[in-house]
Design a protein around this motif. Structure first.
Motif, PDB file in Angstrom:
ATOM      1  N   ILE A  45      -5.373   8.810   7.224  1.00  0.00           N
ATOM      2  CA  ILE A  45      -5.292  10.010   8.059  1.00  0.00           C
ATOM      3  C   ILE A  45      -5.578   9.646   9.514  1.00  0.00           C
ATOM      4  O   ILE A  45      -6.575   8.981   9.812  1.00  0.00           O
ATOM      5  CB  ILE A  45      -6.288  11.074   7.580  1.00  0.00           C
ATOM      6  CG1 ILE A  45      -5.982  11.478   6.132  1.00  0.00           C
ATOM      7  CG2 ILE A  45      -6.250  12.296   8.490  1.00  0.00           C
ATOM      8  CD1 ILE A  45      -6.970  12.456   5.551  1.00  0.00           C
ATOM      9  N   THR A  46      -4.700  10.084  10.390  1.00  0.00           N
ATOM     10  CA  THR A  46      -4.857   9.834  11.829  1.00  0.00           C
ATOM     11  C   THR A  46      -4.632  11.132  12.585  1.00  0.00           C
ATOM     12  O   THR A  46      -3.692  11.881  12.277  1.00  0.00           O
ATOM     13  CB  THR A  46      -3.845   8.782  12.327  1.00  0.00           C
ATOM     14  OG1 THR A  46      -3.971   7.591  11.561  1.00  0.00           O
ATOM     15  CG2 THR A  46      -4.072   8.465  13.796  1.00  0.00           C
ATOM     16  N   VAL A  47      -5.493  11.398  13.562  1.00  0.00           N
ATOM     17  CA  VAL A  47      -5.310  12.548  14.449  1.00  0.00           C
ATOM     18  C   VAL A  47      -5.342  12.043  15.879  1.00  0.00           C
ATOM     19  O   VAL A  47      -6.251  11.316  16.275  1.00  0.00           O
ATOM     20  CB  VAL A  47      -6.409  13.612  14.243  1.00  0.00           C
ATOM     21  CG1 VAL A  47      -6.281  14.726  15.279  1.00  0.00           C
ATOM     22  CG2 VAL A  47      -6.340  14.190  12.840  1.00  0.00           C
ATOM     23  N   ARG A  48      -4.321  12.413  16.640  1.00  0.00           N
ATOM     24  CA  ARG A  48      -4.235  12.054  18.055  1.00  0.00           C
ATOM     25  C   ARG A  48      -4.212  13.340  18.877  1.00  0.00           C
ATOM     26  O   ARG A  48      -3.466  14.272  18.562  1.00  0.00           O
ATOM     27  CB  ARG A  48      -2.972  11.242  18.344  1.00  0.00           C
ATOM     28  CG  ARG A  48      -2.932   9.876  17.653  1.00  0.00           C
ATOM     29  CD  ARG A  48      -1.570   9.225  17.864  1.00  0.00           C
ATOM     30  NE  ARG A  48      -1.473   7.926  17.212  1.00  0.00           N
ATOM     31  CZ  ARG A  48      -1.729   6.762  17.811  1.00  0.00           C
ATOM     32  NH1 ARG A  48      -2.089   6.757  19.089  1.00  0.00           N
ATOM     33  NH2 ARG A  48      -1.617   5.626  17.155  1.00  0.00           N
ATOM     34  N   ILE A  49      -5.005  13.378  19.933  1.00  0.00           N
ATOM     35  CA  ILE A  49      -5.047  14.533  20.816  1.00  0.00           C
ATOM     36  C   ILE A  49      -4.050  14.347  21.958  1.00  0.00           C
ATOM     37  O   ILE A  49      -4.026  13.297  22.614  1.00  0.00           O
ATOM     38  CB  ILE A  49      -6.456  14.737  21.399  1.00  0.00           C
ATOM     39  CG1 ILE A  49      -7.470  14.984  20.271  1.00  0.00           C
ATOM     40  CG2 ILE A  49      -6.470  15.902  22.389  1.00  0.00           C
ATOM     41  CD1 ILE A  49      -7.200  16.217  19.450  1.00  0.00           C
ATOM     42  N   LEU A  50      -3.236  15.367  22.175  1.00  0.00           N
ATOM     43  CA  LEU A  50      -2.325  15.376  23.312  1.00  0.00           C
ATOM     44  C   LEU A  50      -2.979  16.183  24.433  1.00  0.00           C
ATOM     45  O   LEU A  50      -3.060  17.414  24.349  1.00  0.00           O
ATOM     46  CB  LEU A  50      -0.989  16.015  22.919  1.00  0.00           C
ATOM     47  CG  LEU A  50       0.082  16.057  24.018  1.00  0.00           C
ATOM     48  CD1 LEU A  50       0.538  14.645  24.379  1.00  0.00           C
ATOM     49  CD2 LEU A  50       1.265  16.909  23.584  1.00  0.00           C
ATOM     50  N   PRO A  51      -3.508  15.515  25.470  1.00  0.00           N
ATOM     51  CA  PRO A  51      -4.206  16.241  26.552  1.00  0.00           C
ATOM     52  C   PRO A  51      -3.279  17.247  27.237  1.00  0.00           C
ATOM     53  O   PRO A  51      -2.064  17.044  27.312  1.00  0.00           O
ATOM     54  CB  PRO A  51      -4.609  15.121  27.522  1.00  0.00           C
ATOM     55  CG  PRO A  51      -4.631  13.877  26.686  1.00  0.00           C
ATOM     56  CD  PRO A  51      -3.524  14.063  25.687  1.00  0.00           C
ATOM     57  N   HIS A  52      -3.879  18.322  27.732  1.00  0.00           N
ATOM     58  CA  HIS A  52      -3.062  19.370  28.352  1.00  0.00           C
ATOM     59  C   HIS A  52      -2.351  18.885  29.604  1.00  0.00           C
ATOM     60  O   HIS A  52      -1.332  19.454  30.012  1.00  0.00           O
ATOM     61  CB  HIS A  52      -3.933  20.589  28.686  1.00  0.00           C
ATOM     62  CG  HIS A  52      -4.978  20.321  29.729  1.00  0.00           C
ATOM     63  ND1 HIS A  52      -4.715  20.358  31.079  1.00  0.00           N
ATOM     64  CD2 HIS A  52      -6.289  19.981  29.608  1.00  0.00           C
ATOM     65  CE1 HIS A  52      -5.817  20.076  31.758  1.00  0.00           C
ATOM     66  NE2 HIS A  52      -6.783  19.837  30.886  1.00  0.00           N
ATOM     67  N   ASP A  53      -2.859  17.811  30.239  1.00  0.00           N
ATOM     68  CA  ASP A  53      -2.223  17.297  31.447  1.00  0.00           C
ATOM     69  C   ASP A  53      -1.388  16.038  31.179  1.00  0.00           C
ATOM     70  O   ASP A  53      -0.979  15.344  32.115  1.00  0.00           O
ATOM     71  CB  ASP A  53      -3.273  17.004  32.522  1.00  0.00           C
ATOM     72  CG  ASP A  53      -4.315  15.983  32.071  1.00  0.00           C
ATOM     73  OD1 ASP A  53      -4.320  15.622  30.871  1.00  0.00           O
ATOM     74  OD2 ASP A  53      -5.123  15.549  32.916  1.00  0.00           O
ATOM     75  N   ALA A  54      -1.134  15.744  29.907  1.00  0.00           N
ATOM     76  CA  ALA A  54      -0.344  14.552  29.577  1.00  0.00           C
ATOM     77  C   ALA A  54       1.113  14.753  30.012  1.00  0.00           C
ATOM     78  O   ALA A  54       1.690  15.828  29.822  1.00  0.00           O
ATOM     79  CB  ALA A  54      -0.411  14.268  28.085  1.00  0.00           C
ATOM     80  N   ARG A  55       1.696  13.693  30.557  1.00  0.00           N
ATOM     81  CA  ARG A  55       3.100  13.722  30.971  1.00  0.00           C
ATOM     82  C   ARG A  55       3.936  13.122  29.841  1.00  0.00           C
ATOM     83  O   ARG A  55       3.689  11.997  29.413  1.00  0.00           O
ATOM     84  CB  ARG A  55       3.274  12.921  32.257  1.00  0.00           C
ATOM     85  CG  ARG A  55       4.674  12.964  32.844  1.00  0.00           C
ATOM     86  CD  ARG A  55       4.732  12.168  34.140  1.00  0.00           C
ATOM     87  NE  ARG A  55       6.068  12.114  34.689  1.00  0.00           N
ATOM     88  CZ  ARG A  55       6.604  13.037  35.479  1.00  0.00           C
ATOM     89  NH1 ARG A  55       5.872  14.100  35.808  1.00  0.00           N
ATOM     90  NH2 ARG A  55       7.829  12.907  35.963  1.00  0.00           N
ATOM     91  N   ILE A  56       4.914  13.872  29.363  1.00  0.00           N
ATOM     92  CA  ILE A  56       5.729  13.442  28.225  1.00  0.00           C
ATOM     93  C   ILE A  56       7.082  12.969  28.742  1.00  0.00           C
ATOM     94  O   ILE A  56       7.907  13.767  29.186  1.00  0.00           O
ATOM     95  CB  ILE A  56       5.886  14.575  27.199  1.00  0.00           C
ATOM     96  CG1 ILE A  56       4.509  15.048  26.733  1.00  0.00           C
ATOM     97  CG2 ILE A  56       6.710  14.121  26.008  1.00  0.00           C
ATOM     98  CD1 ILE A  56       4.542  16.315  25.921  1.00  0.00           C
ATOM     99  N   GLU A  57       7.279  11.674  28.699  1.00  0.00           N
ATOM    100  CA  GLU A  57       8.489  11.073  29.257  1.00  0.00           C
ATOM    101  C   GLU A  57       9.649  11.118  28.259  1.00  0.00           C
ATOM    102  O   GLU A  57       9.464  11.288  27.055  1.00  0.00           O
ATOM    103  CB  GLU A  57       8.212   9.612  29.634  1.00  0.00           C
ATOM    104  CG  GLU A  57       7.062   9.415  30.618  1.00  0.00           C
ATOM    105  CD  GLU A  57       7.414   9.832  32.030  1.00  0.00           C
ATOM    106  OE1 GLU A  57       8.602  10.154  32.283  1.00  0.00           O
ATOM    107  OE2 GLU A  57       6.508   9.846  32.887  1.00  0.00           O
TER     108      GLU A  57
END
Length: 359
Positions: free
Chosen positions: A268-280
């Motif tokens: 099991i893996t959980v990764r947090i996507l920060p609210h200010d992350a830039r998605i290329e």
């Protein structure tokens, strides 16, 4: 529920006895598994017992984790049944009259919307003189489409979306999810589930039994953690933590549930996507979605896209590839697993302090 869109790979959630019968000949290469042969001697009651025994013995040999998804098999069976009817230039009404079934039942079968009755499928194959490999393929699909899992004993009391999720999770080899508006359902704590039910009540009448829904969700978690369970990776959008209006203590408990699950189970893996992350690399996702893959190479990957009132199920390769690529971009923009756990711990501590100050 809306019918599936046929061979486009999209779907939305929400007899007479011809004299032929089936008897079994043992397969000595695989004990306890029966192969189907044609005969004119076995009555319908004996045929039913044979089918049930064959299914039970197959599960014993293949193992619990190898049970195929009945949902996927129903969709595959639907394609084959439409193909058979088209090959014989029959309308739905014409086929219904021929096999003494209602047109609505034929339509539901051809849209994968109902569990097949094996006697009805056998009657259809015999009436239409389907033999050889085509007969074996359709019958095998029908047999596996008729299988019942633990979730079936809940009926619709656990909610139609969760019932589909339980089916796919049980058979999946890998699960990947992007959670934009909610916590991963299969990793929710009891306190968090209670808070979600209260939120749901604010929107109007609910279509499930809260106690049964919570119990089913706990069952899904146990299934995920079984020894032969699937690998599970979730990309969790940070906005869920801040925007979902549940009590701070319920959110803190939920975040610790995530860190505990990740720490205890390497699958099991959980990764947090920060609210200010830039998605290329492309546009942003418009909703949460889940990608399921299966050990059987004949089973297509499945994407379930969350909607407000219903979910969209996709199996077309191009559409699945589009979502897989989007997931990879989200994963790349998210924090590492280690940094994600540290982030969750910090936020859980802050929420606990906030809850304490409010009392």
């Amino acid at each position: 529920m809306r019918p599936s869109d046929g061979e486009s790979g999209r779907a939305r959630i929400g007899a007479t006895n011809s004299g032929w019968a089936k008897v079994a000949a043992p397969n000595f290469a695989a004990p306890n598994i029966c192969h189907v042969r044609q005969s004119r001697c076995t009555p319908r009651a004996g045929r039913a017992k044979l089918l049930i025994r064959t299914q039970r013995d197959q599960r014993l040999v293949k193992g619990r984790g190898a049970m195929p998804s009945a949902y996927i098999r129903r969709r595959q069976l639907a394609v084959e049944l439409r193909k058979i009817r088209d090959e014989r230039d029959l309308t739905v009404d014409g086929l219904a009259r021929l096999i003494h079934q209602s047109p609505s039942k034929i339509t539901r079968l051809e849209n994968g919307q109902m569990r097949p009755d094996l006697h009805d499928i056998l009657n259809m194959l015999e009436t239409l003189d389907i033999t050889g490999r085509q007969h074996d393929k359709v019958f095998q699909l029908a047999r596996e489409a008729a299988e019942k899992g633990w979730w079936d004993r809940y009926g619709m009391s656990m909610g139609p979306r969760q019932k589909l999720a339980a089916d796919l999770e049980h058979s999946a080899e890998t699960i990947r999810s992007y959670d934009q508006t909610a916590m991963p359902g299969v990793l929710q704590s009891p306190e968090f589930i209670t808070a979600l039910i209260e939120l749901d009540r604010c929107q109007g009448k609910i279509d499930y039994d809260p106690a049964r829904m919570a119990d089913a969700r706990a069952n899904r978690q146990r299934e995920l953690l079984r020894p032969d369970g699937p690998s599970y990776e979730a990309v969790l959008d940070e906005c869920v933590i801040h925007r979902l209006a549940v009590p701070p203590e319920a959110m803190a408990t939920q975040l610790r549930r995530l860190t505990t699950a990740v720490s205890a189970e390497g699958r099991i893996t959980v990764r947090i996507l920060p609210h200010d992350a830039r998605i290329e690399g492309g546009f942003l996702p418009k909703s949460s979605f889940h990608i399921y893959t299966f050990a059987d190479p004949t089973d297509p990957a499945v994407v379930v896209v969350d909607g407000v009132t219903t979910d969209l199920v996709l199996t077309q390769r191009k559409e699945v590839a589009r979502y897989t690529g989007m997931y990879d971009r989200l994963r790349e923009a998210a924090l590492s697993p280690g940094d994600s756990i540290a982030f969750l711990d910090r936020v859980a501590d802050r929420l606990t302090e906030q809850a304490g100050s409010e009392t």
